[in-house]
Design an enzyme around this catalytic site. Structure first.
Site, PDB file in Angstrom:
ATOM      1  N   GLU A 208       0.823  -1.211   0.000  1.00  0.00           N
ATOM      2  CA  GLU A 208       0.000   0.000   0.000  1.00  0.00           C
ATOM      3  C   GLU A 208       0.861   1.267   0.000  1.00  0.00           C
ATOM      4  O   GLU A 208       0.416   2.340  -0.399  1.00  0.00           O
ATOM      5  CB  GLU A 208      -0.928   0.017   1.216  1.00  0.00           C
ATOM      6  CG  GLU A 208      -2.100  -0.948   1.132  1.00  0.00           C
ATOM      7  CD  GLU A 208      -3.096  -0.532   0.067  1.00  0.00           C
ATOM      8  OE1 GLU A 208      -3.123   0.660  -0.291  1.00  0.00           O
ATOM      9  OE2 GLU A 208      -3.831  -1.396  -0.418  1.00  0.00           O
ATOM     10  N   ASP A 250      10.568  21.530 -35.429  1.00  0.00           N
ATOM     11  CA  ASP A 250      11.181  22.485 -36.349  1.00  0.00           C
ATOM     12  C   ASP A 250      11.743  23.648 -35.558  1.00  0.00           C
ATOM     13  O   ASP A 250      11.746  23.629 -34.331  1.00  0.00           O
ATOM     14  CB  ASP A 250      10.162  22.963 -37.394  1.00  0.00           C
ATOM     15  CG  ASP A 250       8.929  23.577 -36.727  1.00  0.00           C
ATOM     16  OD1 ASP A 250       9.050  23.989 -35.561  1.00  0.00           O
ATOM     17  OD2 ASP A 250       7.881  23.666 -37.370  1.00  0.00           O
TER      18      ASP A 250
END
Length: 314
Positions: A208, A250
């Site tokens: 847990e 780009d």
């Protein structure tokens, strides 16, 4: 489930620990998402908060969300275009469309232009001048809205989530097996049934802590990214950039500020040089080997391509 079984066996201490882990995990995730939503809302508020429209022959300022097709909108330098529109009149009206197309160079707009020259798009910015435009599409019907709709699909699991899911299944299998072995051995040795059930549940509750640890680690990563002005909307996305091996992009402003400037030069004859300066300001210097180099002493950097004195020229 582990907390419920622990409570059922009257073991409040173990139940408290399990519930505490779950609570911390939930609170950290919710707080991070709330902070990010507030940041995103603030950014959204900056997107064309108002527009100047002409209705019934009168000029008035309205919220961008109230602009409708058929409205006549007045745009000027610095304005964010509130909707897609046709240009009716323009006086030196270039628009920055980098938010839509990624291109850093502004596009001159004119009435009855060809292609996109006669139209403006929602989310673009007027660089200078002023003009009048006729609204044709708003909201989800605009070009920017259609792009946003493409991003509406729920994102898939991140690489970290894939690995955690696989690890979780393995861990669950091992844990259940160990619990069964511990429970069986205890009962065989004559230990009380209630004691062995609590021991098995405690062993099962160990995993847990894994979600809490992962959530805290991602929250710390999101905090560091926020310090560098990067907004992370979903915690799992913090890990995703670390799994990227190649970025294809780009140089026109998609990932930059849209202002191109050289920072590093390299020539075959001498080697590397650094360029200091900001944007198109007429100041700066060239540094090579830690020393400033004047243009007269760096012909390999000042020579243009194709010139006889340029590196590599015949």
């Amino acid at each position: 489930m582990a907390a419920a079984l622990t409570i059922a066996t009257v073991d409040p201490s173990d139940a408290s620990v399990i519930l505490l882990v779950i609570t911390v995990n939930t609170v950290v995730g919710v707080v991070q998402e709330v902070r990010v939503e507030e940041a995103v809302a603030a950014l959204s508020a900056m997107n064309a908060p108002s527009a100047r429209v002409v209705r019934d022959g009168e000029e008035r300022s309205v919220a961008a969300s109230e602009v409708v097709p058929g409205d006549l909108v007045l745009v000027a330098e610095g304005d964010v275009v509130p909707a897609d529109a046709d240009v009716l009149a323009a006086a030196s009206l270039p628009a920055d469309e980098s938010s839509l197309t990624g291109e850093s160079a502004s596009v001159e707009k004119a009435p009855d232009g060809d292609g996109t020259r006669g139209t403006v798009s929602a989310g673009t910015v007027i660089v200078r001048g002023h003009g009048r435009v006729d609204v044709t599409a708003t909201g989800a019907d605009s070009a920017l809205g259609r792009i946003a709709a493409l991003m509406g699909a729920a994102p898939g699991p991140t690489p970290l989530q894939h690995r955690l899911a696989k690890f979780g299944r393995t861990l669950a299998t091992v844990t259940v097996t160990l619990c069964a072995i511990v429970l069986t051995l205890g009962l065989v040795r004559g230990q009380p049934v209630e004691l062995m059930i609590v021991a098995a549940i405690s062993l099962a509750a160990v995993p847990e802590s894994l979600p809490a640890v992962v959530t805290l680690a991602l929250a710390l990563g999101a905090r560091r990214m926020a310090d560098r002005h990067a907004v992370v909307r979903r915690l799992p996305a913090v890990e995703t950039p670390g799994s990227v091996t190649v970025i294809a992009t780009d140089e026109t402003g998609t990932l930059t500020e849209g202002r191109m400037a050289a920072e590093q030069l390299w020539t075959a004859s001498v080697g590397e040089a650094l360029v200091a300066g900001t944007g198109y300001a007429p100041d700066g210097r060239t540094v090579r080997n830690g020393e400033t180099v004047p243009p007269s002493e760096a012909p390999d950097l000042t020579a243009g391509p194709g010139r006889p004195d340029a590196p590599g020229s015949p």
